[in-house]
Design a protein around this motif. Structure first.
Motif, mmCIF file in Angstrom:
data_model
loop_
_atom_site.group_PDB
_atom_site.id
_atom_site.type_symbol
_atom_site.label_atom_id
_atom_site.label_comp_id
_atom_site.label_asym_id
_atom_site.label_seq_id
_atom_site.Cartn_x
_atom_site.Cartn_y
_atom_site.Cartn_z
ATOM 1 N N ALA A 7 15.631 37.285 68.013
ATOM 2 C CA ALA A 7 16.572 38.374 68.298
ATOM 3 C C ALA A 7 17.696 38.380 67.261
ATOM 4 N N SER A 8 18.126 37.193 66.878
ATOM 5 C CA SER A 8 19.157 37.071 65.857
ATOM 6 C C SER A 8 18.658 37.625 64.532
ATOM 7 N N ARG A 9 17.445 37.245 64.169
ATOM 8 C CA ARG A 9 16.854 37.716 62.916
ATOM 9 C C ARG A 9 16.707 39.238 62.925
ATOM 10 N N GLN A 10 16.225 39.764 64.039
ATOM 11 C CA GLN A 10 15.962 41.209 64.113
ATOM 12 C C GLN A 10 17.238 42.046 64.168
ATOM 13 N N SER A 11 18.316 41.458 64.715
ATOM 14 C CA SER A 11 19.541 42.245 64.881
ATOM 15 C C SER A 11 20.577 41.970 63.799
ATOM 16 N N GLY A 12 20.441 40.816 63.157
ATOM 17 C CA GLY A 12 21.455 40.447 62.168
ATOM 18 C C GLY A 12 22.697 39.818 62.791
ATOM 19 N N ASP A 44 17.510 45.017 74.307
ATOM 20 C CA ASP A 44 18.550 44.018 74.042
ATOM 21 C C ASP A 44 18.848 43.945 72.544
ATOM 22 N N VAL A 45 17.775 43.909 71.769
ATOM 23 C CA VAL A 45 17.942 43.831 70.320
ATOM 24 C C VAL A 45 18.639 45.102 69.816
ATOM 25 N N GLY A 46 18.273 46.241 70.391
ATOM 26 C CA GLY A 46 18.925 47.491 70.034
ATOM 27 C C GLY A 46 20.427 47.425 70.261
ATOM 28 N N ARG A 47 20.811 46.879 71.398
ATOM 29 C CA ARG A 47 22.226 46.744 71.710
ATOM 30 C C ARG A 47 22.933 45.858 70.672
ATOM 31 N N LEU A 48 22.292 44.779 70.337
ATOM 32 C CA LEU A 48 22.885 43.862 69.355
ATOM 33 C C LEU A 48 23.038 44.552 68.000
ATOM 34 N N ARG A 49 22.010 45.309 67.615
ATOM 35 C CA ARG A 49 22.078 46.023 66.336
ATOM 36 C C ARG A 49 23.200 47.046 66.350
ATOM 37 N N PHE A 50 23.344 47.728 67.473
ATOM 38 C CA PHE A 50 24.414 48.714 67.636
ATOM 39 C C PHE A 50 25.774 48.036 67.450
ATOM 40 N N LEU A 51 25.948 46.918 68.122
ATOM 41 C CA LEU A 51 27.221 46.197 68.010
ATOM 42 C C LEU A 51 27.460 45.726 66.580
ATOM 43 N N LYS A 52 26.391 45.265 65.949
ATOM 44 C CA LYS A 52 26.508 44.802 64.563
ATOM 45 C C LYS A 52 27.029 45.928 63.671
ATOM 46 N N LYS A 53 26.454 47.116 63.840
ATOM 47 C CA LYS A 53 26.881 48.251 63.010
ATOM 48 C C LYS A 53 28.341 48.605 63.264
ATOM 49 N N CYS A 54 28.721 48.595 64.536
ATOM 50 C CA CYS A 54 30.122 48.885 64.867
ATOM 51 C C CYS A 54 31.047 47.887 64.198
ATOM 52 N N ARG A 55 30.680 46.613 64.267
ATOM 53 C CA ARG A 55 31.520 45.576 63.665
ATOM 54 C C ARG A 55 31.565 45.761 62.154
#
Lengths: 129, 129
Positions: A7-12, A44-55
């Motif tokens: 999940a970390s790898r896929q979301s960054g 879940d991964v989608g959510r993490l990616r979304f947060l990553k982009k926001c950050r």
DNA sequence: ATAAATTCTGTAGTCACTACAGGATCAAGC
DNA sequence: GCTTGATCCTGTAGTGACTACAGAATTTAT
């Protein structure tokens, strides 16, 4: 369903950061496997990616959470999003102009710094009234 | 010799911050009056003002400490000062360009946000792969 | 069978303050 | 002398957004 490393790898988003997001309630607690390890879905991964982009865009976590919540509600509330983003843009502009002024001040301070100096003019300026 | 409140007023550094600077060893422990209250000299206030200016210029406290130490050594080491300042200037420049890119990205994201929208294009972009 | 990788929980550290709590002391007015 | 309000003291904990362990359990690869 994937493990936290994947999940970390896929979301960054870093592993420790994912667990941190869970701890502070930014993302829902994921499922657990029989061995107690976290299991992440595509959502879940989608959510993490979304947060990553926001950050990456410089939004504070609290704002990122608001945007994420808006995104999860089916009706995309464009007005709320734009309000938040506009405040953030104004913030970014302010920071840019502050930093630009800073750069000018620093350049001015170091302008006369040369290796042969007996007294550093920058320190002199910082010391003076 | 003045009390901490007056030192705060004269230097522009908050009272709690002054005590914090003392706690972390950034400034020497000041004299104490018979009633245990801190007493500051003109030199102490000068140090606080110096630190304040460094912070206003965006130097990290550790760098501010280095500059302060350089300033206290009689021979103003111009080279060390300029090195530190140049690194900081480069840092500031990098931040400016990052923020400029950010601003462009945010503007692009919100460009099509209008109050009549059914789906927010910004959220859409943040959600998409 | 062993070694290396991954995961778990929980705690503490980072930076630069800021905000109390709970008490002592001081200065000014009556 | 007494009260009120301002100032000061120490010590601890909170902020934001992670990051870095320690120490244990488990999984995967050789």
């Amino acid at each position: 369903m994937i493990a936290i490393g994947e999940a970390s790898r896929q979301s960054g988003v870093g592993i420790e950061t994912i667990r941190y997001y869970e701890r502070v309630g930014l993302v829902p607690r994921p499922e657990r496997a029989a061995n107690n390890r976290r299991l992440y879905s595509a959502a879940d991964v989608g959510r993490l990616r979304f947060l990553k982009k926001c950050r990456d865009l410089g939004f504070a976590l609290a704002d990122a959470k608001t945007l994420l919540d808006l995104s999860e509600q089916c009706s995309d509330d464009c007005r709320s999003v734009k309000e938040l983003a506009d405040i953030h843009i104004a913030d970014v502009r302010r920071k840019i102009s502050e930093l630009t002024e800073l750069e000018a001040a620093l350049n001015e301070l170091t302008a006369n710094c040369a290796s042969g100096n007996v007294a550093c003019p920058m320190l002199g300026r910082l010391r003076s009234k």
